[in-house]
Design an enzyme around this catalytic site. Structure first.
Site, mmCIF file in Angstrom:
data_model
loop_
_atom_site.group_PDB
_atom_site.id
_atom_site.type_symbol
_atom_site.label_atom_id
_atom_site.label_comp_id
_atom_site.label_asym_id
_atom_site.label_seq_id
_atom_site.Cartn_x
_atom_site.Cartn_y
_atom_site.Cartn_z
ATOM 1 N N GLY A 173 27.641 47.231 37.279
ATOM 2 C CA GLY A 173 28.181 48.509 36.868
ATOM 3 C C GLY A 173 29.625 48.363 36.449
ATOM 4 O O GLY A 173 30.306 47.419 36.875
ATOM 5 N N GLN A 178 38.040 51.148 34.902
ATOM 6 C CA GLN A 178 38.263 49.718 35.169
ATOM 7 C C GLN A 178 38.722 48.953 33.932
ATOM 8 O O GLN A 178 39.164 47.816 34.042
ATOM 9 C CB GLN A 178 36.980 49.070 35.703
ATOM 10 N N CYS A 200 33.519 44.099 43.660
ATOM 11 C CA CYS A 200 33.994 44.918 42.538
ATOM 12 C C CYS A 200 34.740 44.021 41.561
ATOM 13 O O CYS A 200 35.530 43.177 41.984
ATOM 14 C CB CYS A 200 34.925 46.004 43.086
ATOM 15 N N LEU A 201 34.500 44.243 40.270
ATOM 16 C CA LEU A 201 35.179 43.424 39.255
ATOM 17 C C LEU A 201 36.696 43.632 39.281
ATOM 18 O O LEU A 201 37.439 42.785 38.814
ATOM 19 C CB LEU A 201 34.638 43.745 37.853
ATOM 20 N N HIS A 248 29.243 53.748 43.806
ATOM 21 C CA HIS A 248 30.438 52.908 43.632
ATOM 22 C C HIS A 248 31.176 53.283 42.330
ATOM 23 O O HIS A 248 32.394 53.469 42.329
ATOM 24 C CB HIS A 248 29.986 51.445 43.620
ATOM 25 N N GLU A 249 30.413 53.415 41.239
ATOM 26 C CA GLU A 249 31.052 53.675 39.935
ATOM 27 C C GLU A 249 31.585 55.106 39.841
ATOM 28 O O GLU A 249 32.643 55.339 39.269
ATOM 29 C CB GLU A 249 30.082 53.399 38.779
ATOM 30 N N HIS A 289 34.831 55.258 41.414
ATOM 31 C CA HIS A 289 35.901 54.765 40.532
ATOM 32 C C HIS A 289 36.471 55.893 39.676
ATOM 33 O O HIS A 289 37.675 55.977 39.465
ATOM 34 C CB HIS A 289 35.354 53.700 39.561
HETATM 35 ZN ZN ZN Z 1 34.083 48.526 41.244
#
Ligand code: ZN
Length: 193
Positions: free
Chosen positions: A45, A50, A88-89, A130-131, A134
């Site tokens: 995701g 991000q 997480c990226l 999670h997204e 964000h």
């Molecule tokens: Zn993340």
């Protein structure tokens, strides 16, 4: 198509609430770039915040289903929560155990700007929570059992740290040096608006 740069923990955009998307802002190139960046980075995701775009848009995929969602909102959840390790990226090389609802119902606009409602469970339910977090300036470390915060064995982690337990203070120190050496505008904590 282009790979977008994923911003890292400490960048202030990750702590801001994203603005709603409007129909005229639909942009095929941005959507393609978001998908390409997610797949290239091996993510499941990616939220627009991000890649430093403060707009409510996310992409996610469990390899069977791919979703491109604008203005997504969780409208219902199961009662049951389950702890699972997440990464997480924007926090490369880290993982922690996070409680998430097992099932969620999400409303959003799709790429045709139609209103949709999706019911998901398992991995996709976790990814969507999670997204969507964000897009509200929330990171998984805010919800995690912080005693489980550990460095992974990823090559982005210095060898002596791999698989070691860590603290947010240590992560902030290391990320400041590694990713934000030239920046004097950092935000590790949630920005209240
Ligand atoms: Zn993340």
């Amino acid at each position: 198509m282009a790979i977008l740069q994923v911003i890292k923990y400490g960048h202030p955009t990750l702590r801001k609430v994203a603005e709603p998307y409007t129909k005229d802002e639909l942009d095929d190139k941005f959507i393609e770039d978001m998908l390409e960046t997610m797949y290239k980075e091996d993510g499941v995701g990616l939220a627009a915040t991000q890649v430093n775009v403060q707009k409510q848009m996310l992409v996610c995929s469990d390899r069977e289903n791919e979703y491109i969602l604008f203005n997504p909102k969780i409208i219902a959840t199961s009662e049951q929560r389950k702890f699972e390790f997440e990464g997480c990226l924007s926090l490369p090389g880290l993982q922690a155990s996070v409680p998430r609802f097992e099932k969620v119902i999400v409303t959003a606009r799709d790429i045709n700007w139609d209103e949709i409602e999706i019911k998901v469970k398992g991995l996709l339910a976790v990814v969507l929570q999670h997204e969507i977090d964000h897009l509200n300036g929330i990171l998984y470390i805010d919800r995690a059992d912080i005693n489980t915060l550990t460095w992974t064995d990823s090559p982005v982690v210095d060898e002596q740290l791999r698989q070691k337990q860590t603290t947010l203070e240590e992560v902030q120190r290391i990320f400041t040096k590694k990713y934000h050496a030239k920046s004097d505008n950092l935000a590790f904590d949630k920005i209240s608006t």
